[in-house]
Design an enzyme around this catalytic site. Structure first.
Site, short mmCIF file in Angstrom:
data_model
loop_
_atom_site.label_atom_id
_atom_site.label_comp_id
_atom_site.label_asym_id
_atom_site.label_seq_id
_atom_site.Cartn_x
_atom_site.Cartn_y
_atom_site.Cartn_z
N PHE A 2 0.86 -1.19 0.00
CA PHE A 2 0.00 0.00 0.00
C PHE A 2 0.89 1.23 0.00
CE2 PHE A 2 -2.36 3.45 1.93
CZ PHE A 2 -3.57 3.38 1.27
N ASP A 17 9.62 2.50 1.07
CA ASP A 17 8.49 3.24 1.62
C ASP A 17 8.51 3.07 3.14
OD1 ASP A 17 6.01 4.01 2.63
OD2 ASP A 17 4.90 3.33 0.86
N LYS A 74 3.67 10.31 8.30
CA LYS A 74 3.09 9.82 9.54
C LYS A 74 3.84 10.27 10.79
CE LYS A 74 0.48 5.84 7.77
NZ LYS A 74 -0.85 6.24 8.22
#
Length: 415
Positions: free
Chosen positions: A137, A221, A250
């Protein structure tokens, strides 16, 4: 004032892509949240690995207040001290060396969009292929959705941006797919949205060797795994490799929106003026807050705390002895509790009733991503609440699975 409930307001006014909201939170303090009725919850999701310092941490509050009172935004025609300081800090923490460079955006999706363009700049027309992993994702924008290896998320938005291929998360599949037409390989060290699934042993080491041989970029990522969450500053460091680029978001901002692409080596020279940009990316307010968050993580040794508390949670969850727990995946404070039944949503609902916030990554995995600041008190509180939540669901399973013909015989939860 209206006579409607907050649920009715949300259902009427908010885009429905998120489904029904589960609660109305009005305040946070440390590792706890408080809803509109004043009820207290232990937050072991932290905004999905975002609130590194928990809620209303004095360092976060002070950084927002001080910078907002000084300078918030001037556009990327100009530089600001917080922007330059954060870029230098990220280069140091990631170990890029002096040649590294940083691009700032506002989210993980924006960071991965920048990575997508970095790959295209590297590959040109001679290298049109980009490899990512099935189950991965990387975002929900049209570009990052193409990178995301989840066909169900793509179905309503076809056709996807061409050139992206999703392969199995095995060294053999990567070796078979790589050739001199691959611009980049983009992977998560731990697939959070897939259920906190770790890559096979030695995968990143092999990926670095294979991409170097093929002339492809290796992009990691780190949006969910970065900023100390896995017990290292960045999860790629656990493998002892040096990638060509990493993406961040994040936990770096601790609750303030920010994302970044950090480049290493020759990848640092691919962007040139006019090839990418962002109006808000890298503004003084966001970079000041992120700098303060990272400084506190470093000062308080929260990276080591993540490693230690992760092991404490593993042992504690295993020690509960629940027949619903089949195993634990992940690293540091990004953990996936594998369930023996597809009842993750029921566990999440039961947990909320007991005053605990966790997440169902899929039907049979509970994702835990608490603040990096948790200590013994929060771990013990979590174990008590999680045990009660599992018991609630287990009792419901026993009732559901008891044969009508033998009501006097207690049913057992199947192994």
């Amino acid at each position: 004032m209206t006579d409607t409930t907050w649920q009715e307001d949300a259902g009427r006014d908010l885009v429905r892509s998120f489904g029904d909201r589960m609660a109305l939170f009005v305040r946070g303090e440390g590792s706890h949240l408080f809803d509109d009725a004043g009820r207290r919850y232990l937050d072991f999701l932290a905004g999905i690995a975002v609130d590194s310092l928990g809620h209303a941490h004095p360092v976060f509050v002070d950084a927002v207040s001080r910078q907002a009172a000084t300078l918030a935004h001037v556009s990327n025609y100009f530089a600001t001290p917080p922007q330059l300081a954060l870029a230098a800090r990220l280069k140091r923490l990631a170990g890029t060396g002096p040649e590294g460079r940083v691009y700032f955006g506002n989210s993980g999706a924006e960071a991965n969009e920048a990575a997508f363009k970095l790959a295209r700049l590297h590959g040109g027309s001679a290298r049109p292929r980009i490899l990512t992993l099935k189950g991965g994702f990387h975002g929900r924008t049209m570009g990052t959705l193409a990178l995301t290896g989840k066909p169900a998320l793509q179905a309503d938005f076809l056709p996807m941006t061409p050139g992206v291929e999703h392969i199995d998360a095995t060294i053999e599949a990567l070796e078979a797919a790589l050739d001199d037409r691959v611009a980049a390989v983009l992977v998560e060290p731990i697939q959070g949205e897939a259920g906190v699934v770790e890559l096979p042993e030695g995968y990143l080491t092999a990926a670095r060797r294979l991409t170097e041989a093929s002339g492809s970029l290796l992009i990691i990522d780190e949006i969910q795994t970065g900023a100390g969450r896995t017990g290292e500053w960045f999860a790629f460091q656990r493998a002892g490799i040096v990638p060509d680029a990493i993406t961040l978001a994040k936990g770096m901002g601790g609750g303030f929106p920010i994302g970044a692409l950090v480049t290493f080596g020759h990848a640092s020279d691919l962007f040139f003026p006019g090839t990418h940009g962002s109006t808000f990316g890298g503004n003084a307010l966001a970079t000041a807050v992120a700098g303060a968050v990272l400084d506190e993580i470093e000062r308080a040794d929260l990276v080591q705390n993540a490693a230690a508390r992760g092991e404490q949670l593993r042992a504690g969850i295993t020690g509960l002895g629940s027949p619903l727990v089949g195993g634990i995946r992940g690293a540091g404070l990004l953990l996936g509790v594998a369930l023996t039944h597809p009842v993750a949503k029921a566990v999440v609902a039961a947990a909320q009733e007991h005053g605990l916030i966790v997440n169902a990554a899929n039907d049979d995995t509970i994702r835990l991503a608490p603040p990096l600041t948790i200590g013994d008190a929060e771990v013990n509180e979590f174990l008590a609440l999680f045990d009660a939540s599992l018991a609630t669901v287990r009792d419901a399973l026993i009732l559901d699975e008891t044969p009508d013909a033998t009501p006097d015989t207690p049913a057992e939860v199947p192994a």
